[in-house]
Design a protein around this motif. Sequence first.
Motif, PDB file in Angstrom:
ATOM      1  N   ILE A 292     -17.149   1.185   2.241  1.00  0.00           N
ATOM      2  CA  ILE A 292     -15.803   1.219   1.657  1.00  0.00           C
ATOM      3  C   ILE A 292     -14.872   1.865   2.682  1.00  0.00           C
ATOM      4  CG2 ILE A 292     -14.418   2.252  -0.179  1.00  0.00           C
ATOM      5  CD1 ILE A 292     -17.161   2.172  -1.833  1.00  0.00           C
ATOM      6  N   ARG A 293     -13.743   1.202   2.960  1.00  0.00           N
ATOM      7  CA  ARG A 293     -12.857   1.659   4.037  1.00  0.00           C
ATOM      8  C   ARG A 293     -11.550   2.219   3.464  1.00  0.00           C
ATOM      9  NH1 ARG A 293     -15.679   0.294   8.446  1.00  0.00           N
ATOM     10  NH2 ARG A 293     -16.959  -1.603   8.380  1.00  0.00           N
ATOM     11  N   GLU A 294     -10.580   2.419   4.352  1.00  0.00           N
ATOM     12  CA  GLU A 294      -9.368   3.150   3.994  1.00  0.00           C
ATOM     13  C   GLU A 294      -8.411   2.311   3.149  1.00  0.00           C
ATOM     14  OE1 GLU A 294     -10.991   4.557   7.955  1.00  0.00           O
ATOM     15  OE2 GLU A 294     -10.544   2.610   7.039  1.00  0.00           O
ATOM     16  N   ALA A 295      -7.396   2.985   2.598  1.00  0.00           N
ATOM     17  CA  ALA A 295      -6.453   2.352   1.670  1.00  0.00           C
ATOM     18  C   ALA A 295      -5.729   1.173   2.310  1.00  0.00           C
ATOM     19  CB  ALA A 295      -5.450   3.388   1.172  1.00  0.00           C
ATOM     20  N   ARG A 296      -5.278   1.325   3.548  1.00  0.00           N
ATOM     21  CA  ARG A 296      -4.559   0.227   4.194  1.00  0.00           C
ATOM     22  C   ARG A 296      -5.456  -1.002   4.313  1.00  0.00           C
ATOM     23  NH1 ARG A 296      -3.975  -2.013   9.196  1.00  0.00           N
ATOM     24  NH2 ARG A 296      -1.911  -2.937   9.646  1.00  0.00           N
ATOM     25  N   ASN A 297      -6.697  -0.789   4.656  1.00  0.00           N
ATOM     26  CA  ASN A 297      -7.645  -1.899   4.767  1.00  0.00           C
ATOM     27  C   ASN A 297      -7.823  -2.584   3.416  1.00  0.00           C
ATOM     28  OD1 ASN A 297     -10.027  -3.135   6.500  1.00  0.00           O
ATOM     29  ND2 ASN A 297     -10.884  -2.646   4.491  1.00  0.00           N
ATOM     30  N   ARG A 298      -7.913  -1.791   2.344  1.00  0.00           N
ATOM     31  CA  ARG A 298      -8.055  -2.375   1.011  1.00  0.00           C
ATOM     32  C   ARG A 298      -6.899  -3.317   0.698  1.00  0.00           C
ATOM     33  NH1 ARG A 298      -7.641   1.324  -4.360  1.00  0.00           N
ATOM     34  NH2 ARG A 298      -5.573   1.637  -3.441  1.00  0.00           N
ATOM     35  N   GLU A 299      -5.678  -2.904   0.985  1.00  0.00           N
ATOM     36  CA  GLU A 299      -4.529  -3.742   0.655  1.00  0.00           C
ATOM     37  C   GLU A 299      -4.527  -5.027   1.486  1.00  0.00           C
ATOM     38  OE1 GLU A 299      -2.960  -3.016  -2.097  1.00  0.00           O
ATOM     39  OE2 GLU A 299      -4.332  -1.313  -2.065  1.00  0.00           O
TER      40      GLU A 299
END
Length: 453
Positions: A292-299
């Motif tokens: 699971i990666r960072e918030a920016r990557n999720r978006e």
Amino acid sequence: MAEPTDEPFDVVFRAPRLIGPDGETSGNVAIRNGRIAAVEPLDARIEAAEVVELAEDEVLLPGLVDTHVHVNDPGRSEWEGFDTATRAAAAGGVTTIIDMPLNSLPPTTDVDALEVKRATAGPKAHVDIGFWGGAVPGNLADLRGLHDDGVYGFKCFLLHSGVDEFPPLGADELEDALRELASHDATMIVHAEDAHTIDGAPDAHGTHYDDFLGSRPQGAENIAIKQVIDLARETGARVHILHLSSAEALPLIAEARAEGVRITVETCPHYLGFIAEEIPDGATAFKCCPPIREARNRELLWQGLADGLIDCVVSDHSPCTPDLKRLDTGDFGVAWGGVSSLQLGLPAVWTQARQRGFALDDVVAWMARKPAEFAGLRGKGAIEIGRDADLCVFAPDEAFVVDVAKLRHRNPVSPYHGRPLAGVVRQTWLRGQRIVGGDTPEPAGRLLRRGEA
């Protein structure tokens, strides 16, 4: 319209809201002999032996199709077995799963092992089950036999799989396997992380999630995906990228598709819902590979779904016993990497999707129609005449808090514990038989073979 026959209907669903092939609508859905036999306007009078009236807060969905499930049975059924896995699937609105070739013993790398898997699954199947084969060093000659015996494609790793009996393919072995699969138009599904990149990264250790994240960098995914694309271009094989977590790889995928490379991509609910910044120290229930990666990557992953670069969302349900998660020490370096989530995929994705302006029919496309299309399950994934009557009655606005003790999974371990989610599955139907929401029936699932459903 309805199939031309005078036979009575077995069940009719009166649904003020339903998700059909063209989006949300309303209607009567009539079932005969396990298949959808009519879809008529809501004001049509259709008689049947049983009438199911949906409430105002309910929506009728096609049963979900989860093409990425690790059941681990036989051999490691204490991690998850077919009885518990398929009960959990049914409780989550999933009516079809395709089981991965590991971590069962033996792994599904030859026809004999496939028959062992089928014999184990058959008496315990509460939903329909298909199987992936495995591509490992030394079994090139077994691939055609597995294909002819009905597996839906072949899984390989490009680095250690986590279990020694399912080793990775080297570059030359991957090319040979892709050429073999291209000769009979089979699909290779790939755990795409580059072993050399990960070998050069800091070791995973201790309780800090950031240290674990640094051990599985995005570059490892990006390099491996480029390798798969290059070999797919060269061999003409169909390839599928499993559990995409690196949004940096999306431009590579877009370029490959524009060139005509036959590549499809999935991601998972945990990559779309959780973010690295919020994972507590020692919370090894969140450990999975890739991570699971960072918030920016999720978006950016959500944008990949919106753009159609990511085809489907499936669970990668990969459970284990609580001791293997090292919940006592919280050490990410030694904990098993896998998220337990088979029962929770629909509400987990819907909770996030609606916050971003997506509609329920988008979620159905990602979790039912497109996985069915990818696997070639012609009878699944849509509320349409002639399809199997696999249906889910879903209350999208009802909220709940996840309690792992109430899930049907074998072991009460999941990063979703204590998390509020929107959307409750109230009923699940498999080929016209209610398997959730009424008296618990005997296992009604079937074992599927490629080309038959």
